[in-house]
Design a protein around this motif. Structure first.
Motif, PDB file in Angstrom:
ATOM      1  N   LEU A 103      41.179  35.546  48.756  1.00  0.00           N
ATOM      2  CA  LEU A 103      42.446  36.269  48.716  1.00  0.00           C
ATOM      3  C   LEU A 103      43.262  35.914  47.486  1.00  0.00           C
ATOM      4  CD1 LEU A 103      44.470  38.210  49.946  1.00  0.00           C
ATOM      5  CD2 LEU A 103      45.335  36.331  51.370  1.00  0.00           C
ATOM      6  N   PRO A 104      43.452  34.617  47.143  1.00  0.00           N
ATOM      7  CA  PRO A 104      44.194  34.305  45.915  1.00  0.00           C
ATOM      8  C   PRO A 104      43.579  34.938  44.673  1.00  0.00           C
ATOM      9  CG  PRO A 104      43.945  32.331  47.252  1.00  0.00           C
ATOM     10  CD  PRO A 104      43.092  33.388  47.888  1.00  0.00           C
ATOM     11  N   VAL A 105      42.246  34.980  44.607  1.00  0.00           N
ATOM     12  CA  VAL A 105      41.597  35.577  43.438  1.00  0.00           C
ATOM     13  C   VAL A 105      41.818  37.079  43.411  1.00  0.00           C
ATOM     14  CG1 VAL A 105      39.337  36.140  42.448  1.00  0.00           C
ATOM     15  CG2 VAL A 105      39.877  33.787  43.055  1.00  0.00           C
ATOM     16  N   ASP A 106      41.630  37.753  44.556  1.00  0.00           N
ATOM     17  CA  ASP A 106      41.814  39.205  44.598  1.00  0.00           C
ATOM     18  C   ASP A 106      43.233  39.598  44.208  1.00  0.00           C
ATOM     19  OD1 ASP A 106      39.228  39.706  45.281  1.00  0.00           O
ATOM     20  OD2 ASP A 106      39.609  40.041  47.414  1.00  0.00           O
ATOM     21  N   LEU A 107      44.220  38.875  44.717  1.00  0.00           N
ATOM     22  CA  LEU A 107      45.610  39.191  44.377  1.00  0.00           C
ATOM     23  C   LEU A 107      45.926  38.785  42.943  1.00  0.00           C
ATOM     24  CD1 LEU A 107      47.446  38.113  47.675  1.00  0.00           C
ATOM     25  CD2 LEU A 107      46.672  40.387  46.996  1.00  0.00           C
ATOM     26  N   GLY A 108      45.357  37.677  42.493  1.00  0.00           N
ATOM     27  CA  GLY A 108      45.626  37.185  41.149  1.00  0.00           C
ATOM     28  C   GLY A 108      45.046  38.055  40.050  1.00  0.00           C
ATOM     29  N   LEU A 109      44.139  38.980  40.414  1.00  0.00           N
ATOM     30  CA  LEU A 109      43.580  39.876  39.409  1.00  0.00           C
ATOM     31  C   LEU A 109      44.635  40.795  38.806  1.00  0.00           C
ATOM     32  CD1 LEU A 109      40.128  40.747  41.001  1.00  0.00           C
ATOM     33  CD2 LEU A 109      40.544  39.483  38.886  1.00  0.00           C
ATOM     34  N   PHE A 110      45.789  40.898  39.452  1.00  0.00           N
ATOM     35  CA  PHE A 110      46.905  41.629  38.822  1.00  0.00           C
ATOM     36  C   PHE A 110      47.266  40.967  37.494  1.00  0.00           C
ATOM     37  CE2 PHE A 110      51.402  41.927  37.826  1.00  0.00           C
ATOM     38  CZ  PHE A 110      51.605  43.312  37.827  1.00  0.00           C
ATOM     39  N   PHE A 151      37.965  30.527  38.900  1.00  0.00           N
ATOM     40  CA  PHE A 151      37.701  30.695  40.327  1.00  0.00           C
ATOM     41  C   PHE A 151      37.043  32.034  40.626  1.00  0.00           C
ATOM     42  CE2 PHE A 151      41.059  27.578  39.891  1.00  0.00           C
ATOM     43  CZ  PHE A 151      40.542  26.538  40.656  1.00  0.00           C
ATOM     44  N   PHE A 152      37.370  33.048  39.831  1.00  0.00           N
ATOM     45  CA  PHE A 152      36.675  34.319  40.028  1.00  0.00           C
ATOM     46  C   PHE A 152      35.193  34.162  39.720  1.00  0.00           C
ATOM     47  CE2 PHE A 152      34.749  38.234  38.790  1.00  0.00           C
ATOM     48  CZ  PHE A 152      35.182  39.125  39.759  1.00  0.00           C
ATOM     49  N   PHE A 153      34.889  33.551  38.562  1.00  0.00           N
ATOM     50  CA  PHE A 153      33.495  33.358  38.196  1.00  0.00           C
ATOM     51  C   PHE A 153      32.788  32.453  39.199  1.00  0.00           C
ATOM     52  CE2 PHE A 153      35.019  34.224  33.698  1.00  0.00           C
ATOM     53  CZ  PHE A 153      34.484  35.502  33.661  1.00  0.00           C
ATOM     54  N   ALA A 154      33.518  31.509  39.775  1.00  0.00           N
ATOM     55  CA  ALA A 154      32.917  30.607  40.760  1.00  0.00           C
ATOM     56  C   ALA A 154      32.514  31.366  42.014  1.00  0.00           C
ATOM     57  CB  ALA A 154      33.901  29.494  41.109  1.00  0.00           C
ATOM     58  N   ILE A 155      33.381  32.271  42.483  1.00  0.00           N
ATOM     59  CA  ILE A 155      33.045  33.070  43.664  1.00  0.00           C
ATOM     60  C   ILE A 155      31.857  33.972  43.370  1.00  0.00           C
ATOM     61  CG2 ILE A 155      33.873  34.916  45.167  1.00  0.00           C
ATOM     62  CD1 ILE A 155      36.626  33.639  45.081  1.00  0.00           C
ATOM     63  N   LEU A 196      24.148  38.887  38.992  1.00  0.00           N
ATOM     64  CA  LEU A 196      23.280  38.023  38.196  1.00  0.00           C
ATOM     65  C   LEU A 196      23.226  38.525  36.760  1.00  0.00           C
ATOM     66  CD1 LEU A 196      21.324  35.711  37.886  1.00  0.00           C
ATOM     67  CD2 LEU A 196      19.497  37.179  38.754  1.00  0.00           C
ATOM     68  N   LEU A 197      23.070  39.830  36.599  1.00  0.00           N
ATOM     69  CA  LEU A 197      23.022  40.431  35.267  1.00  0.00           C
ATOM     70  C   LEU A 197      24.327  40.191  34.509  1.00  0.00           C
ATOM     71  CD1 LEU A 197      21.624  43.937  34.437  1.00  0.00           C
ATOM     72  CD2 LEU A 197      23.902  43.318  33.650  1.00  0.00           C
ATOM     73  N   ALA A 198      25.460  40.402  35.192  1.00  0.00           N
ATOM     74  CA  ALA A 198      26.759  40.269  34.534  1.00  0.00           C
ATOM     75  C   ALA A 198      27.035  38.828  34.115  1.00  0.00           C
ATOM     76  CB  ALA A 198      27.872  40.769  35.458  1.00  0.00           C
ATOM     77  N   LEU A 228      32.993  26.367  36.703  1.00  0.00           N
ATOM     78  CA  LEU A 228      32.491  26.140  38.059  1.00  0.00           C
ATOM     79  C   LEU A 228      31.142  26.801  38.318  1.00  0.00           C
ATOM     80  CD1 LEU A 228      35.718  26.331  40.257  1.00  0.00           C
ATOM     81  CD2 LEU A 228      34.433  24.312  39.547  1.00  0.00           C
ATOM     82  N   VAL A 229      30.718  27.662  37.411  1.00  0.00           N
ATOM     83  CA  VAL A 229      29.384  28.262  37.562  1.00  0.00           C
ATOM     84  C   VAL A 229      28.317  27.178  37.555  1.00  0.00           C
ATOM     85  CG1 VAL A 229      27.678  29.758  36.420  1.00  0.00           C
ATOM     86  CG2 VAL A 229      30.065  30.493  36.604  1.00  0.00           C
ATOM     87  N   PHE A 230      28.585  26.070  36.860  1.00  0.00           N
ATOM     88  CA  PHE A 230      27.626  24.969  36.789  1.00  0.00           C
ATOM     89  C   PHE A 230      27.746  24.015  37.973  1.00  0.00           C
ATOM     90  CE2 PHE A 230      28.652  26.322  32.462  1.00  0.00           C
ATOM     91  CZ  PHE A 230      27.386  26.622  31.975  1.00  0.00           C
TER      92      PHE A 230
END
Length: 400
Positions: free
Chosen positions: A254-261, A51-55, A141-143, A217-219
């Motif tokens: 929000l779930p992704v930002d918090l889940g980065l812990f 989901f992080f990569f998807a965002i 895009l580079l990353a 999900l990038v695809f």
């Protein structure tokens, strides 16, 4: 409470807390840390990071739409060329370090510093450049591109003997893309349809193929309906959240930002005593090779006609390269499969962890550049006034 959560998101506190907790835990009780990290690794790296990569991919889609920083498509050529420099540069510096120091045992780890940590780089870029700056889209895009290259490097040069790559299953990813396109053509507006159908198929295709499924999900995300370019995940008004892509981004932000812990906790547990020659080879590859490679490649592309996106100067690209030197996630993974000697593996992982040190340097440089830009109008006015009085004009700082 909303203000508190906003501060957590703005300053990436969950991710930083996860990294600090992992490092402290690993050094205080390494055995228990490894046990917990092992149990959460799949859920975090193979599921949550999807989901992080998807965002992040959604931000790229927004940037490529009319009015975006990477539109027309020719604007994407420069960051893609910079991606190549950001892969070749770190590998070259790593190998040069191993030859200069005469340490042949570490040479097999040349792939460790080649990929940028999208999670960290995106969050640091937001702090360095500010929301909506074209440098953030350029870096995203580079990353994403160099992480894709990094995954190819892993598959080709660091295969898992127990799980050999099986490209035939990538047909499932292609089928997922066709399915997502079909949903869009049929008028499906709910992002859940894209996640539960094509998203799951894409994840399974990557997993069965022996390729990391975090990019599943990038695809799919590029096929989600969107009404045109706006602020993407940074949109604040309800009017900017009307289409499928933006609703998806805001539902999961929000779930992704918090889940980065949990992401930091699962990946950053490295013992400080593990410093060795591989540490400095990885760190040099990232800090020097990645930064220099991105700047050189982008500058060369610009010189031959593939111009940088509007609003990005050579100096800004240099700062983008520095932020791109954050190489935690993929670097840790490659370090774990590149060597059979546990001591070298641990030393290489320490180099990947120490690359976090470029973050405060980049933030400080970004702050100084913003101050220079803020002071430029005043300096310009002073210069004009001085010229009118016949005195020596004051030079204006160009932070561009």
């Amino acid at each position: 409470m909303n203000k508190f959560v906003a501060v957590l998101q703005e300053y990436s506190l969950p991710l930083l807390a996860g990294v600090v907790t992992a490092v402290a835990w690993a050094n205080l009780d390494h055995a228990s840390y490894e046990a917990v990290a092992h149990h959460i690794h799949f859920a975090v790296n193979d599921v949550f990071m999807v989901f992080f990569f998807a965002i992040a991919a959604g931000e790229i889609v927004e940037s490529c739409l009319p009015g975006g920083a990477l539109n027309p498509p020719s604007k994407a050529i420069n960051p893609l060329v910079a991606t190549v420099g950001g892969v070749v540069g770190p590998a070259a510096v790593f190998l040069a370090w191993s030859y200069v120091t005469g340490d042949a045992a570490i040479r097999g780890g040349w792939g460790i510093p080649t990929a940028t940590d999208i999670a960290l780089a995106w969050l640091v870029a937001r702090a360095v450049f500010g929301k909506g700056h074209p440098a953030v889209s350029f870096l995203l895009l580079l990353a994403i591109a160099d992480d894709a290259i990094g995954l190819v490097i892993i598959a080709v040069f660091y295969p898992d003997p127990a799980h050999p790559v099986q490209p035939v299953y990538l047909a499932l990813v292609a089928a997922a893309m066709v399915g997502a396109y079909g949903l869009r053509r049929a008028g499906f507006r709910s992002f859940w349809a894209y996640l539960a159908g094509p998203g799951v198929v894409s994840w399974l295709g990557l997993k069965f193929a022996g390729v990391h499924p975090a990019l599943a999900l990038v695809f799919v995300v590029p096929f989600m309906p969107t009404a045109g370019h706006d602020e993407g995940v940074f949109a604040d008004s309800e009017e900017q959240m009307h289409d499928t892509l933006n609703r998806f981004q805001h539902a999961f932000r929000l779930p992704v930002d918090l889940g980065l812990f949990a992401f930091g906790l699962a990946n950053a547990g490295v013992v400080f005593a593990a410093v060795g020659n591989a540490t400095w080879a990885v760190l040099a590859g990232l800090a020097v090779g990645k930064t220099g490679g991105i700047w050189l490649a982008s500058t060369a592309a610009h010189a031959v006609g593939f111009r940088r996106p509007e609003g990005l100067s050579a100096a800004t690209i240099g700062l983008v390269g520095l932020v791109g030197a954050l190489g935690l996630t993929v670097a840790l993974f490659v370090a774990g499969v590149a060597y059979t000697d546990p001591a070298i593996t641990a030393a290489a992982k320490m180099g990947a962890l120490l690359s976090i040190g470029v973050a405060p340097v980049a933030v400080a440089i970004g702050w100084l550049r913003r101050r220079a830009v803020a002071g430029a109008p005043a300096a310009s006015a002073a210069a004009t006034s001085a010229h009118a009085r016949g005195s020596v004009p004051v030079p204006v700082v160009d932070a561009g």
